[in-house]
Design an enzyme around this catalytic site. Structure first.
Site, PDB file in Angstrom:
ATOM      1  NE  ARG A  41      -4.017   1.948   2.341  1.00 49.29           N
ATOM      2  CZ  ARG A  41      -4.712   2.441   3.351  1.00 49.29           C
ATOM      3  NH1 ARG A  41      -4.321   2.185   4.592  1.00 49.29           N
ATOM      4  NH2 ARG A  41      -5.799   3.170   3.158  1.00 49.29           N
ATOM      5  CB  SER A  96      -5.970   5.208   0.101  1.00 45.58           C
ATOM      6  OG  SER A  96      -5.745   3.807   0.104  1.00 45.58           O
ATOM      7  CB  SER A  97     -11.366   2.789   0.485  1.00 49.79           C
ATOM      8  OG  SER A  97     -11.947   3.598  -0.510  1.00 49.79           O
ATOM      9  CD  GLN A  98     -11.936   1.154   7.956  1.00 52.05           C
ATOM     10  OE1 GLN A  98     -12.866   1.934   7.793  1.00 52.05           O
ATOM     11  NE2 GLN A  98     -11.766   0.476   9.086  1.00 52.05           N
ATOM     12  CG  PHE A 242     -16.590   5.122  -1.027  1.00 49.60           C
ATOM     13  CD1 PHE A 242     -15.331   4.747  -1.483  1.00 49.60           C
ATOM     14  CD2 PHE A 242     -17.364   4.177  -0.398  1.00 49.60           C
ATOM     15  CE1 PHE A 242     -14.867   3.452  -1.315  1.00 49.60           C
ATOM     16  CE2 PHE A 242     -16.921   2.870  -0.223  1.00 49.60           C
ATOM     17  CZ  PHE A 242     -15.663   2.515  -0.681  1.00 49.60           C
TER      18      PHE A 242
END
Length: 378
Positions: A41, A96-98, A242
């Site tokens: 990541r 950047s999503s969980q 989101f």
């Protein structure tokens, strides 16, 4: 780009994150677990912004000359938390999503070997890289409206050694609501930005029997495509928040018109704390449409805004201040009463049906008495 100088330092925090996701049941499939183990990541989030108490943002980066701040960046990258990656005029425009939410969404897609996947909302490129690891790079198309976002995604993918272009991931700059015809039809469509209704073009680019997964009203709707422009499905139990989908010409942040004529006050029949309930906020948003709810937890004040300029401010004293043509708090009172009368149903009891331009949400069954038309919303 320089060689990955954080490769060694990132191994331990990445392994801890994967263990946490696995222990929580998010990586039950060995192939998705391998993807999270092997796609770093930190190469996709070289910097991120954290909100500062009182307002503003603090930018953390792996390029920071202060080793303590750089270490905070690396630690933050491998937390199970969403990260703001782009901020414009004080507003987060990309993230950047969980990781746990990403893992849940990828599992819910139910991809099979040989599937083609369209991703709407390129973000950092990490989600596309995870999909490419599970399938093949040329099976993945990622589209985003912002050219800066797609350029950065291509750069991140290159740093991670993931090919792009005709023989790799197609990273396309364009209107996400229109998808991309390049590799259509797709077996799976995953949307990583908030919708207020499902764009018909995305369903038309999804093969019959395919699946579209998208955030809507703070939930995740999984729609099975039954024909051109037709689909039906239920919401998952997972909450999902989101950045909203934008279309060409739309401003970054939509704000209601300034409060003016029509100001009045009244007493509320319910306390403002009802909006502390995550499921009720989902129901309210699903039924009432484009309402923005600003809830200060612990402050006991709730602020609601609608695109027509109507607002409602419900305070801890039981009073409500209203502005604009509509009484927005009356909507909250009505829907909370209906939700209680129905037995406080969870997200999974709600679904969505699409038939061309007609879209409606429903409780329990598509043809039952609990139905709400989504017409008039983008």
């Amino acid at each position: 780009m320089d060689a990955d100088r954080w490769a060694d330092a990132a191994r331990a925090p990445r392994a801890r994150l994967v263990r946490r996701l696995t222990d929580a049941g998010h990586l039950a499939d060995d192939r998705w677990r391998a993807a999270f183990e092997q796609v770093p990541r930190h190469l996709f989030v070289p910097a991120f912004h954290r909100p500062v108490p009182g307002g503003g943002w603090d930018r953390l980066s792996g390029a920071d000359r202060d080793p303590r701040r750089a270490a905070r960046w690396l630690s933050g990258v491998y937390e199970d938390a969403p990260l703001a990656t782009r901020v414009r005029d004080g507003v987060m425009t990309s993230s950047s999503s969980q990781p746990s939410l990403m893992a849940a969404m990828l599992a819910a897609l139910g991809v099979r070997d040989g599937d083609r996947v369209l991703e709407v909302g390129a973000g950092t490129g990490w989600n596309a890289a995870l999909l490419a690891h599970r399938l093949t790079p040329d099976a993945v198309t990622s589209v985003d409206l912002d050219a800066d976002v797609t350029a950065a995604a291509r750069e991140h993918l290159a740093a991670a050694g993931v090919p792009t272009g005709p023989a790799g991931i197609a990273v396309v700059t364009g209107d996400g609501a229109r998808g991309d015809l390049g590799r259509a039809p797709y077996d799976r469509v995953v949307v990583t930005c908030e919708l207020t209704r499902v764009p018909e073009e995305l369903l038309r680019q999804c093969a019959p029997g395919g699946l579209l997964l998208a955030p809507l009203a703070g939930g995740l709707i999984a729609l099975r495509v039954t024909g051109p422009g037709r689909a039906q499905g239920r919401f998952l139990s997972t909450p999902a928040y989101f950045v909203a989908l934008r279309t060409p010409g739309e401003p970054v942040a939509r704000a209601g018109r300034a409060a003016g004529a029509g100001q009045r006050t009244r007493d509320s029949r319910i306390p403002s704390r009802v909006l502390d309930d995550d499921v009720f906020r989902f129901v309210l948003t699903l039924v009432a449409g484009e309402l923005t709810v600003d809830r200060g937890f612990g402050v006991r004040t709730a602020v609601l805004m609608a695109p027509d300029g109507s607002t409602a401010v419900a305070g801890p004293d039981g009073g409500v201040r209203l502005t604009g043509e509509r009484d927005l708090w009356a909507v909250v009172e009505r829907e909370y009463g209906a939700w209680r009368a129905a037995g406080h149903p969870d997200r999974e009891r709600f679904g969505l049906s699409v038939d061309g331009a007609r879209q409606w949400a429903w409780l329990d069954t598509p043809d039952g008495p609990g139905r709400w038309v989504l017409s008039g919303r983008r």
